[in-house]
Design an enzyme around this catalytic site. Structure first.
Site, PDB file in Angstrom:
ATOM      1  N   GLY A 172     -38.074  -1.417  -6.929  1.00 13.72           N
ATOM      2  CA  GLY A 172     -36.880  -1.236  -7.729  1.00 13.72           C
ATOM      3  C   GLY A 172     -35.791  -0.572  -6.909  1.00 13.72           C
ATOM      4  O   GLY A 172     -34.619  -0.919  -7.005  1.00 13.72           O
ATOM      5  N   MET A 198     -35.264   2.614  -3.350  1.00 15.53           N
ATOM      6  CA  MET A 198     -35.850   3.537  -2.384  1.00 15.53           C
ATOM      7  C   MET A 198     -34.873   4.657  -2.099  1.00 15.53           C
ATOM      8  O   MET A 198     -33.685   4.438  -1.889  1.00 15.53           O
ATOM      9  CB  MET A 198     -36.207   2.796  -1.090  1.00 15.53           C
ATOM     10  CG  MET A 198     -36.866   3.673  -0.045  1.00 15.53           C
ATOM     11  SD  MET A 198     -38.454   4.298  -0.629  1.00 15.53           S
ATOM     12  CE  MET A 198     -38.638   5.744   0.408  1.00 15.53           C
ATOM     13  N   GLU A 199     -35.405   5.880  -2.041  1.00 18.97           N
ATOM     14  CA  GLU A 199     -34.592   7.088  -2.028  1.00 18.97           C
ATOM     15  C   GLU A 199     -34.128   7.505  -0.646  1.00 18.97           C
ATOM     16  O   GLU A 199     -34.042   8.706  -0.329  1.00 18.97           O
ATOM     17  CB  GLU A 199     -35.394   8.242  -2.648  1.00 18.97           C
ATOM     18  CG  GLU A 199     -36.629   8.689  -1.870  1.00 18.97           C
ATOM     19  CD  GLU A 199     -37.929   8.036  -2.287  1.00 18.97           C
ATOM     20  OE1 GLU A 199     -38.997   8.583  -2.000  1.00 18.97           O
ATOM     21  OE2 GLU A 199     -37.870   6.955  -2.901  1.00 18.97           O
ATOM     22  N   ASN A 200     -33.756   6.584   0.216  1.00 17.62           N
ATOM     23  CA  ASN A 200     -33.264   6.946   1.536  1.00 17.62           C
ATOM     24  C   ASN A 200     -32.064   7.888   1.391  1.00 17.62           C
ATOM     25  O   ASN A 200     -31.063   7.517   0.778  1.00 17.62           O
ATOM     26  CB  ASN A 200     -32.821   5.698   2.298  1.00 17.62           C
ATOM     27  CG  ASN A 200     -33.823   4.576   2.204  1.00 17.62           C
ATOM     28  OD1 ASN A 200     -34.987   4.742   2.553  1.00 17.62           O
ATOM     29  ND2 ASN A 200     -33.378   3.437   1.720  1.00 17.62           N
ATOM     30  N   HIS A 243     -33.596   8.145 -11.033  1.00 16.58           N
ATOM     31  CA  HIS A 243     -34.897   8.380 -10.398  1.00 16.58           C
ATOM     32  C   HIS A 243     -34.703   8.622  -8.899  1.00 16.58           C
ATOM     33  O   HIS A 243     -35.226   9.597  -8.340  1.00 16.58           O
ATOM     34  CB  HIS A 243     -35.797   7.160 -10.644  1.00 16.58           C
ATOM     35  CG  HIS A 243     -37.122   7.196  -9.964  1.00 16.58           C
ATOM     36  ND1 HIS A 243     -38.312   7.285 -10.649  1.00 16.58           N
ATOM     37  CD2 HIS A 243     -37.469   7.127  -8.652  1.00 16.58           C
ATOM     38  CE1 HIS A 243     -39.319   7.278  -9.796  1.00 16.58           C
ATOM     39  NE2 HIS A 243     -38.828   7.181  -8.571  1.00 16.58           N
ATOM     40  N   GLU A 244     -33.948   7.727  -8.254  1.00 19.33           N
ATOM     41  CA  GLU A 244     -33.734   7.875  -6.804  1.00 19.33           C
ATOM     42  C   GLU A 244     -32.897   9.106  -6.505  1.00 19.33           C
ATOM     43  O   GLU A 244     -33.113   9.781  -5.489  1.00 19.33           O
ATOM     44  CB  GLU A 244     -33.067   6.621  -6.237  1.00 19.33           C
ATOM     45  CG  GLU A 244     -33.804   5.323  -6.511  1.00 19.33           C
ATOM     46  CD  GLU A 244     -35.280   5.371  -6.163  1.00 19.33           C
ATOM     47  OE1 GLU A 244     -35.642   5.995  -5.139  1.00 19.33           O
ATOM     48  OE2 GLU A 244     -36.094   4.795  -6.907  1.00 19.33           O
ATOM     49  N   GLU A 274     -43.134  11.189  -6.985  1.00 20.84           N
ATOM     50  CA  GLU A 274     -42.871  10.015  -7.827  1.00 20.84           C
ATOM     51  C   GLU A 274     -42.989  10.350  -9.313  1.00 20.84           C
ATOM     52  O   GLU A 274     -42.181   9.898 -10.129  1.00 20.84           O
ATOM     53  CB  GLU A 274     -43.810   8.866  -7.455  1.00 20.84           C
ATOM     54  CG  GLU A 274     -43.568   8.294  -6.062  1.00 20.84           C
ATOM     55  CD  GLU A 274     -42.169   7.756  -5.855  1.00 20.84           C
ATOM     56  OE1 GLU A 274     -41.417   7.580  -6.844  1.00 20.84           O
ATOM     57  OE2 GLU A 274     -41.810   7.509  -4.695  1.00 20.84           O
TER      58      GLU A 274
END
Length: 876
Positions: A280, A282-284, A314-315, A337
């Site tokens: 969905g 990614m938290e880069n 969320h991210e 998570e």
């Protein structure tokens, strides 16, 4: 595309990582990547120069992780190293080491088509090339040599050479751009704060861009200014709605600054929507990547917008919990998570205009957890992650949804203010570092004034889901006694598991007009043993429906008494969250063979008009289709599916507006038609007419669902399908065509699709991307006529070679997607079914097969056995 088998030493173990951490302390990476030839389809690789500085135990040896095409040179502390001798599969040996070290590696890395590492995508709409990276958990090693484990943090200095007209980005802000030659520039990015390798990221391509700025304050008054950016493929720019995304982003930053009281620590905040994404999002840090399915090119429901908001927040939560403070090893993957899953939903509920975040969570997110937690392979929330293959498999419903559900229960247990106070203390103490569960429990204990170890042992170190039920006795039309019971078994051990729950028991009263039962009262209950009395229910009229876990505060299956279940399925409940919770409980009963699927469907039909949340509606309608197609006996199934399809067609025709409800009904209808053996010809004619009817406004996603439906029943041929795709060449139509072609009811077509899945290549030899591999599998599995049956033995002969040849992500799609599960109960004994016997024989004879591969087979086998048990119960 370069073909390389998976190295035998690719699977790094936890012990190896821990040993390396005892030797090495990383400082800085300088990564120079050259994407200047990315648009040339004949070029499979890109040059990378990597410089790493690190301290080490003098005289020791270690290794770097790398899954590239080749290593050209290695220089360690100024001395050339023989690359041929140092490179061994997925590792580069280094040693002997000094106390202070510098290693420089020149190499060639491989463009990915699997969404792992640097993924290359060519837009079918305009032929433009796009690149982005995805690294979690350990695909960073596909891009540059590194110590690819979360506790070896470092600062990153990145330069990227690429087409001068392209948008190029990384975690840090762009500092400078230098011309290299005509049409090519070298971009230099700011050095990052310390972070783990798995959240480094790289982006290049002709992305469309939008810019804005956030200004705000933390709870303690620190002023914060953050440059904001959005990007997506140029061909999608007309469908991008940047105002909504920026608005949610700003609201989220406001909420997190109040809740966490730590200023956003990563400089800029860019969000880019990328094609063929496996996740969905990614938290880069500084450059969040999200699936471009969130760029809505078709009619999107309110639930889809809410889901996007949930993903965005969320991210954003990860910028603190996961990026600023990071787990030591993947055992504590759940901690970041689960936290982001729970707090992200909380932020959507409190910071945005969406009002259904918790109903969606109760209906959809927790269904994932309940299913995962009942497999034989279930694991405690704090999992035992012995190696990287296990880490990759544990991005599952336990790590995300069960963990989030348990954190919601924790918040009810200690109070939300206490929970967030613990988070603030945790960030203040461990910023830029790595932690374990004990560190979070210490912060929680200090904030709450309690020893949280007992709670943690009960919830985090055991597996399985509890069941809650209220048992009453009735005298003279009122409840004379009431008790709340819980039971639970750890599927791994068979041991009883009882947990502390803080919950509410709700009471719903029938109405005179036969409408939904109305909320009357709710009573708090705390249970940590097998049962407790609920004195508040004594004296309540016996015609009331009683709902355990009203408000969905805890994580447990609910077993409603017969009368309450009838109320839920016949009249419904007047509260959206209660309705979602009750229907989720009913669906669990279907899966446990305690409730007939057709009875559940009757309840869905009776109450679907009550469901305002389109996400919950989509969930229960999909469950209804799945229940009829999977959990009913063969002699009933087609008649039940035909009635279901007729209901859905009528419901669509009765709703002339392009409403959320109609969109959900259409998606459900097309899915149900792909399950029905012999839909009546007029229904297919209606579907065909809808494709060209402008009043239907299907949009490209529903249009291709319709084409797949027609193709599956032989009502659309290859020429017609290809013409439809050529008329509107997009990513959606491209994968839709792949799915439709594989769905055709022709034995040769099915054989070709099966071979493509096993080899990862199309008939012309082209490598299938992650999306096209999945579309091939999905189309192959749509087989209402049964022409693709009879290839079960081939599956057991090939899955080990698939696991060894394809990446773990691609192999997982194949092994899970092609598992032979189209079974009918014969004599009621699931254990003697040929498909069950074959799966068990493979497992017993392959004890040494990779554990991640065995896990997939075990879980699919459990699904099969559950299916057969439900069929047997349905036929009784």
């Amino acid at each position: 595309m370069t073909d390389l088998p998976r190295p035998t030493n690719e699977n790094l173990t936890r012990d190896e990582a821990a040993a390396r951490s005892r030797i090495v302390r990383t400082h800085e990476y300088s990564v120079d990547i050259d994407f200047s030839r990315a648009a040339d389809a004949a070029v499979d690789t890109y040059p990378v120069r990597t410089r790493i500085t690190f301290d080490a135990e003098a005289g020791a040896s270690t290794f770097l992780d790398y899954l590239g095409a080749r290593v050209t040179s290695i220089t360690l502390n100024g001395h050339e190293v023989d690359a041929a001798a140092a490179v061994d599969g997925a590792r580069i040996a280094l040693g002997p080491l000094a106390e202070e070290n510098e290693v420089v590696i020149v190499s060639e890395s491989i463009y990915s088509r699997s969404g792992e590492g640097v993924h290359r995508f060519v837009d079918p709409a305009d032929g433009a090339t796009y690149l982005y990276s995805q690294n979690e958990p350990v695909d960073c090693r596909r891009i540059y040599p590194c110590f690819d484990q979360p506790d070896l943090k470092a600062r990153f200095h990145v330069t990227i050479t690429a087409d001068a007209s392209w948008h190029v980005a990384a975690n840090g802000e762009l500092l400078a751009s230098h011309a290299v030659r005509d049409g090519v520039t070298r971009r230099e990015f700011a050095v990052t704060e310390p972070m783990s390798t798995y959240i480094t990221t790289f982006l290049a391509g002709p992305y469309a861009q939008w810019h804005d700025e956030y200004t705000g304050r933390t709870a303690s008054g620190v002023e914060v200014t953050v440059p904001l950016g959005i990007a997506c493929r140029a061909s999608l720019s007309d469908s991008m709605d940047p105002d909504e995304v920026f608005d949610i982003t700003k609201r989220g930053l406001d909420w997190f600054h109040r809740a966490f009281d730590v200023a956003y620590p990563w400089g800029k905040y860019d969000q880019v929507f990328v094609p063929e994404y496996n996740l969905g999002a990614m938290e880069n840090p500084g450059l969040v990547t999200l699936t471009e399915r969130y760029v809505f090119t078709s009619p999107a429901t309110e639930a889809q917008h809410e889901q996007r908001a949930n993903t965005l927040l969320h991210e954003m939560c990860h910028m603190w919990f996961g990026d600023l403070v990071t787990m030591v090893w993947w055992d504590d993957l759940w901690l970041k998570e689960s936290f982001a899953d729970y707090v992200g939903t909380l932020a959507v509920d409190e910071a945005t205009d969406f009002t259904t975040a918790w109903t969606t969570f109760a209906s959809r997110r927790k269904a994932w957890a309940y299913r995962q937690d009942q497999y034989p392979t279930t694991h405690p929330i704090v999992a035992d992650i012995v190696d990287l293959e296990a880490a990759d498999q544990n991005f599952d419903g336990i790590t995300y949804a069960k963990g989030a559900s348990v954190l919601k229960q924790l918040s009810a247990f200690v109070g939300q203010d206490t929970f967030l106070a613990a988070a603030r203390a945790y960030f203040a103490k461990h910023a830029w570092g790595n932690t374990t569960l004990d560190d979070f429990l210490d912060a929680l204990g200090e904030a709450s004034g309690r020893d949280m170890r007992g709670w943690a042992d009960a919830w985090l170190t055991t597996a399985g889901v509890n069941r809650l039920r209220v048992q009453t006795t009735v005298e003279d039309g009122v409840i004379a006694s009431a008790a709340l019971h819980q039971d639970g078994v750890d599927p791994r051990t068979g041991d009883e598991v009882l947990r502390p729950h803080v919950l509410r028991v709700g009471v719903y009263a029938p109405t005179d007009d036969e409408g939904p039962a109305e909320f009357e009262a709710a009573f708090e209950a705390r249970i940590d043993g097998a049962s407790i009395d609920v004195p508040e229910l004594v004296g309540v009229a016996a015609d009331r429906a009683v709902l355990p876990n009203d408000g969905d505060l805890t994580y447990a299956k609910i077993a409603q008494d017969a009368h309450s279940l009838d109320v839920v399925l016949d009249a419904g409940l007047d509260d959206e969250l209660a309705r979602a919770t009750a229907l989720a409980g009913a669906w669990n009963m279907v899966r446990d063979a305690d409730l007939a699927a057709e009875r559940f469907v009757d309840g869905v039909v009776a109450g679907e008009y009550l469901i305002e949340d389109s996400g919950v509606l989509a969930q229960v309608l999909a469950q209804a289709t799945s229940g009829l197609a999977t959990y009913t006996s063969a002699d009933q199934r087609q008649e039940l599916l035909a009635r279901w399809v007729a209901f859905l067609v009528d419901a669509v025709l009765e709703d002339p507006s392009t409403s959320d409800r109609r969109t959900v009904l259409l998606r459900t209808l097309f899915g149900a038609l792909c399950e029905q053996r012999s839909p009546v010809e007029p229904v297919l004619e209606v579907v065909r007419a809808w494709i060209v009817d402008p009043d239907m406004a299907l949009g490209e996603e529903l249009t291709w669902d319709a084409w797949v439906t027609l193709a599956a029943h032989g009502a659309a041929d290859e020429a017609e399908l290809r013409a439809a795709q050529a008329a509107a060449p997009t990513a959606v139509s491209s994968t839709g065509l792949t799915r439709a072609l594989a769905a055709r009811p022709d034995e040769a077509v099915k054989d070709a699709a099966r071979e493509a899945a096993y080899t990862g290549r199309s008939a012309d030899g082209a490598v299938l991307s992650n999306d096209h591999l999945q579309a091939t599998i999905d189309g192959l599995e749509i087989d209402p006529t049964g022409v693709g049956a009879g290839h079960e033995a081939e599956y057991w002969q090939r899955i080990e070679s698939v696991w060894g040849a394809q990446t773990q992500g691609q192999a997982t799609r194949v092994v899970a997607g092609l598992f032979p599960a189209d079974a009918e109960v014969a004599d009621g004994d699931a254990q003697r079914h040929p498909l069950v016997v074959a799966a068990r024989e493979w497992l017993s004879s392959r004890a040494e097969a990779p554990q991640a591969l065995r896990r997939i087979v075990i879980e699919r086998l459990d699904d099969l056995e559950r299916r057969l048990r439900a069929q047997a119960a349905s036929g009784e």
